[in-house]
Scaffold this motif. Structure first.
Motif, PDB file in Angstrom:
ATOM      1  N   LYS A   1      -4.883  23.364  -8.581  1.00  8.48           N
ATOM      2  CA  LYS A   1      -4.088  24.352  -7.843  1.00  8.48           C
ATOM      3  C   LYS A   1      -3.412  23.754  -6.615  1.00  8.48           C
ATOM      4  CE  LYS A   1      -6.513  28.346  -9.553  1.00  8.48           C
ATOM      5  NZ  LYS A   1      -7.524  29.369  -9.322  1.00  8.48           N
ATOM      6  N   GLY A   2      -2.771  22.611  -6.793  1.00  6.45           N
ATOM      7  CA  GLY A   2      -1.977  22.026  -5.719  1.00  6.45           C
ATOM      8  C   GLY A   2      -2.760  21.271  -4.669  1.00  6.45           C
ATOM      9  N   LYS A   3      -4.071  21.165  -4.843  1.00  2.29           N
ATOM     10  CA  LYS A   3      -4.869  20.438  -3.862  1.00  2.29           C
ATOM     11  C   LYS A   3      -5.697  19.346  -4.517  1.00  2.29           C
ATOM     12  CE  LYS A   3      -5.110  23.667  -0.199  1.00  2.29           C
ATOM     13  NZ  LYS A   3      -5.764  24.802   0.436  1.00  2.29           N
ATOM     14  N   VAL A   4      -6.116  18.364  -3.675  1.00  2.00           N
ATOM     15  CA  VAL A   4      -7.023  17.360  -4.191  1.00  2.00           C
ATOM     16  C   VAL A   4      -8.403  17.989  -4.227  1.00  2.00           C
ATOM     17  CG1 VAL A   4      -8.142  15.150  -3.739  1.00  2.00           C
ATOM     18  CG2 VAL A   4      -5.695  15.422  -3.292  1.00  2.00           C
ATOM     19  N   ARG A   5      -8.962  18.095  -5.432  1.00  2.00           N
ATOM     20  CA  ARG A   5     -10.256  18.748  -5.563  1.00  2.00           C
ATOM     21  C   ARG A   5     -11.380  17.743  -5.356  1.00  2.00           C
ATOM     22  NH1 ARG A   5     -11.847  23.806  -7.531  1.00  2.00           N
ATOM     23  NH2 ARG A   5     -14.107  23.775  -7.551  1.00  2.00           N
ATOM     24  N   LYS A   6     -11.160  16.524  -5.862  1.00  2.00           N
ATOM     25  CA  LYS A   6     -12.213  15.519  -5.758  1.00  2.00           C
ATOM     26  C   LYS A   6     -11.619  14.137  -5.951  1.00  2.00           C
ATOM     27  CE  LYS A   6     -16.933  14.776  -7.291  1.00  2.00           C
ATOM     28  NZ  LYS A   6     -17.909  14.957  -8.358  1.00  2.00           N
TER      29      LYS A   6
ATOM     30  N   THR B   1       4.340  16.787  -9.012  1.00  2.00           N
ATOM     31  CA  THR B   1       4.915  16.866  -7.668  1.00  2.00           C
ATOM     32  C   THR B   1       4.409  15.693  -6.828  1.00  2.00           C
ATOM     33  OG1 THR B   1       4.924  19.252  -7.901  1.00  2.00           O
ATOM     34  CG2 THR B   1       5.273  18.385  -5.695  1.00  2.00           C
ATOM     35  N   VAL B   2       3.126  15.394  -6.928  1.00  2.82           N
ATOM     36  CA  VAL B   2       2.555  14.253  -6.210  1.00  2.82           C
ATOM     37  C   VAL B   2       3.274  12.976  -6.648  1.00  2.82           C
ATOM     38  CG1 VAL B   2       0.508  12.762  -6.024  1.00  2.82           C
ATOM     39  CG2 VAL B   2       0.268  15.244  -5.838  1.00  2.82           C
ATOM     40  N   LEU B   3       3.409  12.823  -7.948  1.00  2.00           N
ATOM     41  CA  LEU B   3       4.037  11.627  -8.517  1.00  2.00           C
ATOM     42  C   LEU B   3       5.430  11.392  -7.943  1.00  2.00           C
ATOM     43  CD1 LEU B   3       3.952  11.093 -12.319  1.00  2.00           C
ATOM     44  CD2 LEU B   3       6.134  11.138 -11.204  1.00  2.00           C
ATOM     45  N   GLN B   4       6.202  12.460  -7.793  1.00  2.00           N
ATOM     46  CA  GLN B   4       7.573  12.292  -7.312  1.00  2.00           C
ATOM     47  C   GLN B   4       7.661  11.943  -5.831  1.00  2.00           C
ATOM     48  OE1 GLN B   4      10.520  15.117  -9.203  1.00  2.00           O
ATOM     49  NE2 GLN B   4       8.616  15.975  -9.973  1.00  2.00           N
ATOM     50  N   HIS B   5       6.535  12.062  -5.129  1.00  2.00           N
ATOM     51  CA  HIS B   5       6.515  11.609  -3.726  1.00  2.00           C
ATOM     52  C   HIS B   5       6.304  10.101  -3.635  1.00  2.00           C
ATOM     53  CE1 HIS B   5       6.078  15.871  -2.718  1.00  2.00           C
ATOM     54  NE2 HIS B   5       6.498  15.518  -1.515  1.00  2.00           N
TER      55      HIS B   5
ATOM     56  N   GLU C   1       2.427  18.260   2.117  1.00  2.00           N
ATOM     57  CA  GLU C   1       2.678  19.570   1.521  1.00  2.00           C
ATOM     58  C   GLU C   1       4.074  19.522   0.907  1.00  2.00           C
ATOM     59  OE1 GLU C   1       2.768  23.704   3.770  1.00  2.00           O
ATOM     60  OE2 GLU C   1       4.802  22.954   3.391  1.00  2.00           O
ATOM     61  N   TYR C   2       4.268  20.219  -0.218  1.00  2.00           N
ATOM     62  CA  TYR C   2       5.627  20.334  -0.736  1.00  2.00           C
ATOM     63  C   TYR C   2       5.897  21.745  -1.229  1.00  2.00           C
ATOM     64  CZ  TYR C   2      10.091  19.515  -2.829  1.00  2.00           C
ATOM     65  OH  TYR C   2      11.424  19.607  -3.101  1.00  2.00           O
ATOM     66  N   ARG C   3       6.989  22.307  -0.718  1.00  2.00           N
ATOM     67  CA  ARG C   3       7.440  23.623  -1.187  1.00  2.00           C
ATOM     68  C   ARG C   3       8.765  23.464  -1.888  1.00  2.00           C
ATOM     69  NH1 ARG C   3       4.994  28.027   1.442  1.00  2.00           N
ATOM     70  NH2 ARG C   3       3.505  27.260   2.981  1.00  2.00           N
ATOM     71  N   TYR C   4       8.874  24.059  -3.063  1.00  2.00           N
ATOM     72  CA  TYR C   4      10.148  24.067  -3.772  1.00  2.00           C
ATOM     73  C   TYR C   4      11.028  25.196  -3.221  1.00  2.00           C
ATOM     74  CZ  TYR C   4       8.482  20.777  -7.297  1.00  2.00           C
ATOM     75  OH  TYR C   4       8.027  19.654  -7.932  1.00  2.00           O
ATOM     76  N   SER C   5      12.334  24.982  -3.216  1.00  2.00           N
ATOM     77  CA  SER C   5      13.328  26.021  -2.879  1.00  2.00           C
ATOM     78  C   SER C   5      13.005  26.779  -1.583  1.00  2.00           C
ATOM     79  CB  SER C   5      13.457  27.039  -4.014  1.00  2.00           C
ATOM     80  OG  SER C   5      13.528  26.413  -5.249  1.00  2.00           O
TER      81      SER C   5
ATOM     82  N   ASP D   1       0.840  -1.198   0.000  1.00  2.00           N
ATOM     83  CA  ASP D   1       0.000   0.000   0.000  1.00  2.00           C
ATOM     84  C   ASP D   1       0.874   1.246   0.000  1.00  2.00           C
ATOM     85  OD1 ASP D   1      -2.067  -1.782   0.306  1.00  2.00           O
ATOM     86  OD2 ASP D   1      -2.235  -1.492   2.469  1.00  2.00           O
ATOM     87  N   ILE D   2       0.372   2.278  -0.669  1.00  2.00           N
ATOM     88  CA  ILE D   2       1.050   3.578  -0.609  1.00  2.00           C
ATOM     89  C   ILE D   2       0.025   4.596  -0.111  1.00  2.00           C
ATOM     90  CG2 ILE D   2       2.198   5.393  -1.939  1.00  2.00           C
ATOM     91  CD1 ILE D   2       3.146   3.277  -3.882  1.00  2.00           C
ATOM     92  N   SER D   3       0.486   5.492   0.712  1.00  2.00           N
ATOM     93  CA  SER D   3      -0.463   6.462   1.244  1.00  2.00           C
ATOM     94  C   SER D   3       0.210   7.815   1.465  1.00  2.00           C
ATOM     95  CB  SER D   3      -1.037   5.892   2.548  1.00  2.00           C
ATOM     96  OG  SER D   3      -1.647   6.894   3.290  1.00  2.00           O
ATOM     97  N   LEU D   4      -0.409   8.858   0.951  1.00  2.00           N
ATOM     98  CA  LEU D   4       0.047  10.222   1.219  1.00  2.00           C
ATOM     99  C   LEU D   4      -0.890  10.812   2.260  1.00  2.00           C
ATOM    100  CD1 LEU D   4       1.442   9.699  -1.529  1.00  2.00           C
ATOM    101  CD2 LEU D   4       1.025  12.087  -2.107  1.00  2.00           C
TER     102      LEU D   4
END
Lengths: 289, 279
Positions: free
Chosen positions: A221-226, A48-52, A9-13, A2-5
């Protein structure tokens, strides 16, 4: 696996003038053996999600669980090789990452990098080349003498040879012709079923999301909408259109019909067959009234 | 009838490393102001054809003439002034550090005086609706925006023909729409001739004429309507059937009377409405 996020949150730089919030409060569960599609605009945070999913990026807040491994914000994480071996990512235009002299060496590079013996890596390369629908002779060729479609398959074979438990696909069919697209998508679906792989598909194609996925996540916009099943997601097409996203062709066509006939069908169809059955019986009923 | 803008007579070409010719006996005419779509599966020869038109390769047999000039090593620069190309990958064709520098690059190479250049840059960017991005750097642009800048770079040189070599295949649906809408406007307002190499059939459906390539040869030629009647034959060629055509076909099989295949969803819905709204 299983994978779970969890509330990721991720901020670049961070700490520079270029600091930029890419995703916030993202929670997604990918149970072992499931097929998840992530849709959203360019810039919605999908990549970004994918790379996590295999710890290429580590969250600046929240937790990522990959099997039994926990990756938490603010902690030094060492030895992530185990995680990366289990989650194979097929990036966009993966053929751009081919580099070896021969196809065989290229496919063997990944597994050997993870400590597999040369002999075993070669065995896996042969198996993988068949799985992607190519023949053995190709192993001796230079990857750069192949056609675009063949190169894409070789790159995919390289990921399969690592024997991952989860495979992550970032727009795997971009640039291919219609037949190539269908062959590649069918290939992944077969692997998904035969090997019990978890599959995560990042795509702009609503057709593919509707056809293959058990669950769909819409990023905005960086969030899970649905989140929901294809039926749930596409039964409210207006919501997607509002976000500037497409809906599958069948759904769009059904909407146009409903508008013209000022009617509402009892269900949203996701396949052409389902749609034409419903429309045919509706029209026949209408004229025989 | 006017002389064709592009004229190919019995053109063949073979890459040195390959056993079969990439193009074989191609005869083709393209007329001024026309939008021609060239479709075919990966490896059917359609991109090779584009490269020949621009003198990036020369035919092994046959002749090519653009605007009446026969294409040879001597005339290639005159011919290239007539033709602008937009390629597949938006990141590989952005050479300037800002949008306006990128558009100016081609003009500078052609020795256009600075004052004329400044004017043409702004004019070209206006035409692709990117004038508010003059000083932006490429990494701030979306794929569709980068391709529009590439188009501006091309039209600033005032070519007669623009070749789109799978120029939308790496874009998301929104970017694809931006680029196609821009090109349709240019074809209409600037009378530019467009040759679009693509396997996106929805895009090809908007063309005046379609050529289907297979194994280095012209397999079929016709209006979108004629080509899409080919039906399953298109699938055998590695292509697809446009969605409205598929639906019309299935509805007919399920007993719904339809007089023909419909190329757009609107036409199909309208036909269903007229034929089923009254008894």
């Amino acid at each position: 696996m299983d994978i779970s996020l969890q509330n990721v949150e991720y901020r670049y730089s961070v700490g520079t003038p270029f600091e930029h919030l890419a995703i916030a409060d993202v929670s997604i569960d990918i149970p072992s053996g499931s097929y998840l599609a992530i849709i959203g605009h360019t810039g919605s945070g999908k990549s970004t999600v994918l790379q996590h999913l295999n710890a290429l990026l580590k969250p600046t807040k929240g937790t990522v669980l990959i099997g039994s491994r926990e990756i938490k914000a603010g902690r030094k994480e060492k030895n992530l090789k185990g995680v990366r071996k289990k989650v194979g990512i097929v990036f966009q235009f993966p053929e751009h990452q081919l580099f070896e002299e021969t196809v065989e060496k290229d496919i063997c590079f990944g597994p050997m990098n993870f400590g597999v013996s040369e002999e075993e890596a070669k065995r896996r390369a042969r198996a993988a080349i068949f799985q992607v629908g190519l023949s053995e002779e190709i192993l001796e060729k230079s990857p750069f003498d192949l056609s675009g479609g063949q190169m894409r398959r070789v790159a995919i074979a390289g990921v399969l040879a690592m024997d991952p438990e989860c495979i992550v696909l970032d727009e795997p069919t971009a640039g291919l012709d219609p037949r190539g697209r269908k062959e590649i998508m069918d290939l992944f679906y077969r692997l998904h079923q035969e090997r019990g792989l978890s599959t995560v598909l990042v795509t702009h194609s609503m057709e593919d999301a509707a056809r293959y996925a058990d669950e769909i996540v819409i990023m905005h916009k960086g969030k899970v909408r649905k989140k929901g099943s294809p039926k749930e997601i596409f039964s409210v097409p207006a919501e997607l259109l509002e976000l500037g996203l497409d809906v599958p062709e069948v759904v769009r066509f059904q909407m146009k019909l409903e508008q013209t006939f000022s009617t509402k069908f009892e269900k949203v169809c996701l396949s052409q067959d389902e749609l034409t059955d419903m429309v045919a019986s509706y029209l026949t009923g209408r004229t025989s009234l | 009838m006017k002389e064709p803008l592009v004229f190919l007579s019995n053109v063949s070409f073979q890459y040195d490393s390959q056993e079969r010719p990439a193009l074989n006996g191609i005869n083709l005419e393209v007329h001024e102001g026309e939008w021609l779509a060239i479709v075919g599966h990966n490896g059917s020869g359609k991109s090779t054809l584009a490269r020949l038109l621009n003198g990036l390769h020369y035919p092994k047999e046959g002749t090519i003439a653009i605007s009446g000039i026969q294409l040879t090593e001597e005339t290639v620069w005159d011919v290239r002034r007539q033709i602008g190309m937009v390629f597949q990958n938006p990141d590989n064709q952005f050479v300037g550090t800002t949008v306006q520098d990128d558009v100016a690059f081609g003009l500078e190479n052609n020795g256009i005086p600075a004052d004329v250049m400044a004017e043409r840059v702004v004019d070209a960017l206006n035409k692709v609706n990117m004038a508010s991005f003059l000083d932006q750097e490429p990494h701030h642009l979306s794929g569709g925006q980068k391709q529009r800048v590439a188009i501006a770079g091309v039209i600033a040189l005032r070519p007669a023909i623009i070749i789109l070599d799978e120029a939308t295949s790496m874009l998301d649906p929104r970017g694809r729409e931006e680029v196609i809408d821009t090109m349709m406007k240019l074809q209409d307002q600037e009378k530019i001739t467009v040759i679009s190499i693509t396997h996106d059939l929805e895009e090809a459906a908007k063309a005046d004429r379609i050529i289907v390539m297979n194994k280095g040869e012209i397999y079929r030629e016709g209006t979108p309507e004629e080509i899409f009647q080919m039906d399953e034959e298109l699938v055998e060629l590695g292509l697809d059937i446009p969605f409205p055509v598929k639906i019309s076909k299935q509805l007919r099989e399920k007993g719904i009377n339809l007089s023909r295949h419909y190329l757009t969803e609107e036409e199909l819905v309208a036909e269903l409405w007229t034929s089923h709204s009254k008894m």
